[in-house]
Design an enzyme around this catalytic site. Structure first.
Site, PDB file in Angstrom:
ATOM      1  N   GLY A  28      42.141   1.592  -4.923  1.00 43.08           N
ATOM      2  CA  GLY A  28      42.872   2.672  -5.566  1.00 43.08           C
ATOM      3  C   GLY A  28      44.199   2.187  -6.102  1.00 43.08           C
ATOM      4  N   GLY A  30      48.194   3.890  -7.802  1.00 42.92           N
ATOM      5  CA  GLY A  30      48.980   5.033  -8.230  1.00 42.92           C
ATOM      6  C   GLY A  30      50.158   4.516  -9.039  1.00 42.92           C
ATOM      7  N   THR A  34      49.304  -0.522  -5.611  1.00 43.67           N
ATOM      8  CA  THR A  34      47.853  -0.700  -5.613  1.00 43.67           C
ATOM      9  C   THR A  34      47.414  -0.647  -4.155  1.00 43.67           C
ATOM     10  OG1 THR A  34      48.158  -3.095  -5.566  1.00 43.67           O
ATOM     11  CG2 THR A  34      47.706  -2.098  -7.709  1.00 43.67           C
ATOM     12  N   VAL A  35      46.189  -0.175  -3.938  1.00 39.74           N
ATOM     13  CA  VAL A  35      45.695  -0.033  -2.571  1.00 39.74           C
ATOM     14  C   VAL A  35      44.421  -0.864  -2.418  1.00 39.74           C
ATOM     15  CG1 VAL A  35      44.871   1.590  -0.820  1.00 39.74           C
ATOM     16  CG2 VAL A  35      46.691   2.274  -2.400  1.00 39.74           C
ATOM     17  N   LYS A  50      48.395  -0.728   1.333  1.00 36.28           N
ATOM     18  CA  LYS A  50      49.073  -0.184   0.153  1.00 36.28           C
ATOM     19  C   LYS A  50      50.200  -1.146  -0.212  1.00 36.28           C
ATOM     20  CE  LYS A  50      51.566   3.946  -1.466  1.00 36.28           C
ATOM     21  NZ  LYS A  50      51.572   5.404  -1.455  1.00 36.28           N
ATOM     22  N   ASP A 152      53.428  17.137  -2.674  1.00 40.64           N
ATOM     23  CA  ASP A 152      52.539  16.656  -3.741  1.00 40.64           C
ATOM     24  C   ASP A 152      51.081  16.774  -3.331  1.00 40.64           C
ATOM     25  OD1 ASP A 152      51.885  15.738  -6.242  1.00 40.64           O
ATOM     26  OD2 ASP A 152      52.155  13.628  -5.759  1.00 40.64           O
TER      27      ASP A 152
HETATM   28  P1  ATP Z   1      50.983   8.194  -6.609  1.00 46.29           P
HETATM   29  O1  ATP Z   1      51.140   7.758  -8.020  1.00 46.29           O
HETATM   30  O2  ATP Z   1      49.968   9.285  -6.467  1.00 46.29           O
HETATM   31  O3  ATP Z   1      52.265   8.469  -5.887  1.00 46.29           O
HETATM   32  P2  ATP Z   1      50.753   5.934  -4.842  1.00 46.29           P
HETATM   33  O4  ATP Z   1      51.052   4.663  -5.573  1.00 46.29           O
HETATM   34  O5  ATP Z   1      51.807   6.490  -3.970  1.00 46.29           O
HETATM   35  O6  ATP Z   1      50.229   6.976  -5.857  1.00 46.29           O
HETATM   36  P3  ATP Z   1      48.584   6.587  -3.033  1.00 46.29           P
HETATM   37  O7  ATP Z   1      48.420   7.935  -3.621  1.00 46.29           O
HETATM   38  O8  ATP Z   1      49.064   6.504  -1.634  1.00 46.29           O
HETATM   39  O9  ATP Z   1      49.445   5.633  -3.976  1.00 46.29           O
HETATM   40  O10 ATP Z   1      47.197   5.808  -3.125  1.00 46.29           O
HETATM   41  C1  ATP Z   1      46.583   5.622  -4.386  1.00 46.29           C
HETATM   42  C2  ATP Z   1      45.076   5.821  -4.245  1.00 46.29           C
HETATM   43  O11 ATP Z   1      44.544   4.795  -3.393  1.00 46.29           O
HETATM   44  C3  ATP Z   1      44.672   7.129  -3.580  1.00 46.29           C
HETATM   45  O12 ATP Z   1      44.602   8.189  -4.496  1.00 46.29           O
HETATM   46  C4  ATP Z   1      43.321   6.745  -2.999  1.00 46.29           C
HETATM   47  O13 ATP Z   1      42.315   6.809  -3.998  1.00 46.29           O
HETATM   48  C5  ATP Z   1      43.507   5.304  -2.583  1.00 46.29           C
HETATM   49  N1  ATP Z   1      43.913   5.216  -1.173  1.00 46.29           N
HETATM   50  C6  ATP Z   1      45.163   5.354  -0.680  1.00 46.29           C
HETATM   51  N2  ATP Z   1      45.195   5.247   0.654  1.00 46.29           N
HETATM   52  C7  ATP Z   1      43.925   5.027   1.040  1.00 46.29           C
HETATM   53  C8  ATP Z   1      43.282   4.832   2.326  1.00 46.29           C
HETATM   54  N3  ATP Z   1      43.985   4.864   3.452  1.00 46.29           N
HETATM   55  N4  ATP Z   1      41.954   4.635   2.331  1.00 46.29           N
HETATM   56  C9  ATP Z   1      41.245   4.631   1.188  1.00 46.29           C
HETATM   57  N5  ATP Z   1      41.777   4.809  -0.036  1.00 46.29           N
HETATM   58  C10 ATP Z   1      43.100   5.000  -0.125  1.00 46.29           C
HETATM   59 MG    MG Z   2      52.813   8.281  -3.907  1.00 43.66          MG
END
Ligand code: ATP
Ligand code: MG
Ligand code: MG
Length: 398
Positions: A28, A30, A34-35, A50, A152
Site C-alpha cells: 500500500g 499514501g 509506502t507500506v 510503514k 480521517d
Molecule cells: P494517507 O495518505 O492516507 O495519510 P499514509 O501514507 O498515512 O496514507 P496509511 O494510510 O497508513 O499510509 O497506509 C497506506 C495504505 O497501506 C493503507 O490504505 C493500506 O492499504 C495499506 N496498509 C497500511 N497499514 C497496513 C497494515 N498494517 N496491513 C496491511 N496493509 C496496510
Molecule cells: Mg496517514
C-alpha cells in the site's frame, strides 16, 4: 515521490533495522508513506512496515503517529479493541534521507477494496453490521478511554483482518516469501542505483495491473472476485492511519477529514470533537450497504464544493437549523440571515429511508432499521449525535 525528502525505494529482499525485517512486497501507499509486507526474523511472523517519507514534516508526523499508536497499544494489552497494533518503530537511512518506520501487525484489504470488489452494489446488511460493530468498538475505545479523535475515518483507513498466512499460502497471498537473504549494502539492503526510469516503468506496470483488475470486475469474473474476497476473510476489521489523529484537548487543524466524510461543523468552522468521527462512520456504513458515497459533492456552476456538500446534506437530512447554520466562522460565506444557502436555491428533499427504498431497492423494514441506526449519527448538532458507546447498544447492531 522517490526523491530527497520523499519515499524510500525499497525492493523485495531489502533488510531493515539491522537485518531484522525482510521486505516482501509493497502492499500500500499514501501521501506520507509506502507500506510493505515484511518478515520479522526475530519473532518469525509477518508484519506491515510503514516507511515514511524522509522530509522533516513527514518524520514529525510519523513520530506523532507513533505517540498515538503507543497509547493505543498500551491501553489494549490483548489487542482486541479493533485498532491497529503498533509493534515497533525505528529509523532507516536510505539515499533519500532518514525514514521513520512503523512496524505494525499485518492486516488485509481495506473497506474501499471490499466495496470495489463488490462492484459498487453493497455487501449485504449482515456484513455491514459485523463491520460496523468492529469499527464502533474501535471508536469507543479511542474516544472514551484514550481521548483520541481519529479525524480521517474513511474506507481506506479501515482494514479487514487478514486470514492469509503468506508463508503457508503463497497462492492466495500471490507471492513467494523471501524469508532469508544476505544483508546487502550499507543501506541495509536498499538498492541505491535505482534509476528514475526503472521506477517509472514499475509505476506504469502497477497502473496497468490496477486497470486490468477493474476490467476483470465485470461479468462472470465479478462473482469470482466477490467469492475470493469474501470467502475466508473474517469481517473483523481495524482502524488504521493515525497520521491525522489528535488528542481531543490538543487540536490543531481547522480543516479535518476527507471531503466526502467531512462533518458539517468542520465545513462551517464551528469546532469539532469525537462526534466528527461518528459522522464519518455513518457515511462509511451507508457506502458499505449501498456501494455509493452518501455525499458526493462537486464544484457546480456558481457554487463551491462546500456549498454543494451542505446542500446535499440538507436534501437528505432536512434543513440545517438556523442556529447551527449561523454558528461557524464561515457561516456568512454560505448562509444568508434566514439560514438559507445563498447560492443553492432549490433543494430536492429526499430523506434517507426513502433513498434506501427508492434508489437502492431496500425492503421497507430493512430501510427503516438501517435509517433508524444511521440518522442520529447524522444530526446537524454534533452534541446530539450518539457516542460510539451508545451506537454499540443500538438494536440494529444486536
Ligand atoms: P494517507 O495518505 O492516507 O495519510 P499514509 O501514507 O498515512 O496514507 P496509511 O494510510 O497508513 O499510509 O497506509 C497506506 C495504505 O497501506 C493503507 O490504505 C493500506 O492499504 C495499506 N496498509 C497500511 N497499514 C497496513 C497494515 N498494517 N496491513 C496491511 N496493509 C496496510
Ligand atoms: Mg496517514
Ligand atoms: Mg491512509
Amino acid at each position: 515521490g522517490y526523491r530527497k525528502g520523499g519515499y524510500h525505494a525499497a525492493r523485495p529482499g531489502d533488510r531493515f533495522a539491522g537485518g531484522r525485517f525482510v521486505a516482501q512486497r509493497k502492499i500500500g501507499w499514501g501521501n506520507f508513506s509506502t507500506v510493505w509486507l515484511a518478515y520479522d526474523t526475530l519473532h518469525s511472523r509477518f508484519v506491515a512496515l510503514k516507511i515514511q517519507k524522509s522530509a522533516r514534516d513527514y518524520a514529525h508526523a510519523a513520530l506523532h503517529e507513533i505517540e498515538l499508536l503507543s497509547a493505543v497499544a498500551k491501553g489494549d494489552p490483548t489487542n482486541s479493541k479493533c485498532v491497529l497494533r503498533l509493534l515497533d518503530h525505528f529509523k532507516h537511512a536510505g539515499p533519500n534521507g532518514q525514514h521513520v518506520c512503523l512496524v505494525t501487525e499485518f492486516l488485509g484489504d481495506s473497506l474501499l477494496r471490499l466495496i470495489r470488489y463488490n462492484r459498487n452494489k453493497g455487501i449485504g446488511l449482515s456484513r455491514v453490521k459485523e463491520i460496523c460493530r468492529s469499527v464502533m468498538v474501535g471508536l469507543d475505545y479511542l474516544h472514551s478511554e484514550l481521548g483520541i479523535i481519529h479525524t480521517d475515518l474513511k474506507p481506506e483507513n479501515v482494514l479487514l483482518e487478514s486470514t492469509i498466512n503468506p508463508a503457508k499460502d503463497p497462492v492466495r497471498s500471490g507471492f513467494t516469501p523471501i524469508l532469508d537473504r544476505p544483508v546487502g549494502n550499507q543501506y541495509g539492503g536498499t538498492v541505491i542505483s535505482f534509476s528514475e526510469k526503472m521506477l517509472k516503468m514499475r509505476a506504469r506496470r502497477a497502473v496497468a495491473k490496477i486497470s486490468q483488475r477493474r476490467v476483470s470486475l465485470g461479468g462472470v469474473g465479478a462473482e469470482l472476485e466477490k467469492e475470493r474476497c469474501l470467502d475466508g476473510i473474517s469481517l473483523k476489521c481495524k482502524i488504521v492511519d493515525f497520521g491525522n489523529a489528535c488528542w481531543a484537548d490538543q487540536q490543531h487543524a481547522g480543516e479535518i477529514q476527507t471531503r466526502q466524510y467531512r462533518a458539517p461543523e468542520v465545513i462551517i468552522g464551528s469546532g469539532y470533537s469525537y462526534s466528527a468521527d461518528i459522522w464519518s462512520f455513518a457515511c462509511i456504513a451507508f457506502e458499505l450497504a449501498t456501494g455509493d458515497l452518501l455525499f458526493a459533492p462537486m464544484n457546480r456552476q456558481g457554487c463551491s464544493e462546500d456549498e454543494d456538500h451542505l446542500a446535499l446534506m440538507m436534501e437528505t437530512l432536512g434543513k440545517m437549523p438556523r442556529k447551527i447554520a449561523s454558528s461557524g466562522t464561515r457561516s456568512k460565506d454560505y448562509f444568508d440571515r434566514y439560514g438559507d444557502l445563498k447560492r443553492v436555491r432549490r433543494l430536492k428533499f429526499w430523506p434517507l429511508d426513502r433513498v434506501l427504498v427508492e434508489r437502492y431497492s431496500f425492503s421497507e423494514p430493512d430501510a427503516k432499521g438501517f435509517a433508524d441506526f444511521l440518522r442520529p449519527m447524522l444530526d446537524f448538532a454534533p452534541e446530539d449525535r450518539p457516542s460510539a458507546a451508545q451506537c454499540l447498544k443500538h438494536s440494529w447492531l444486536n
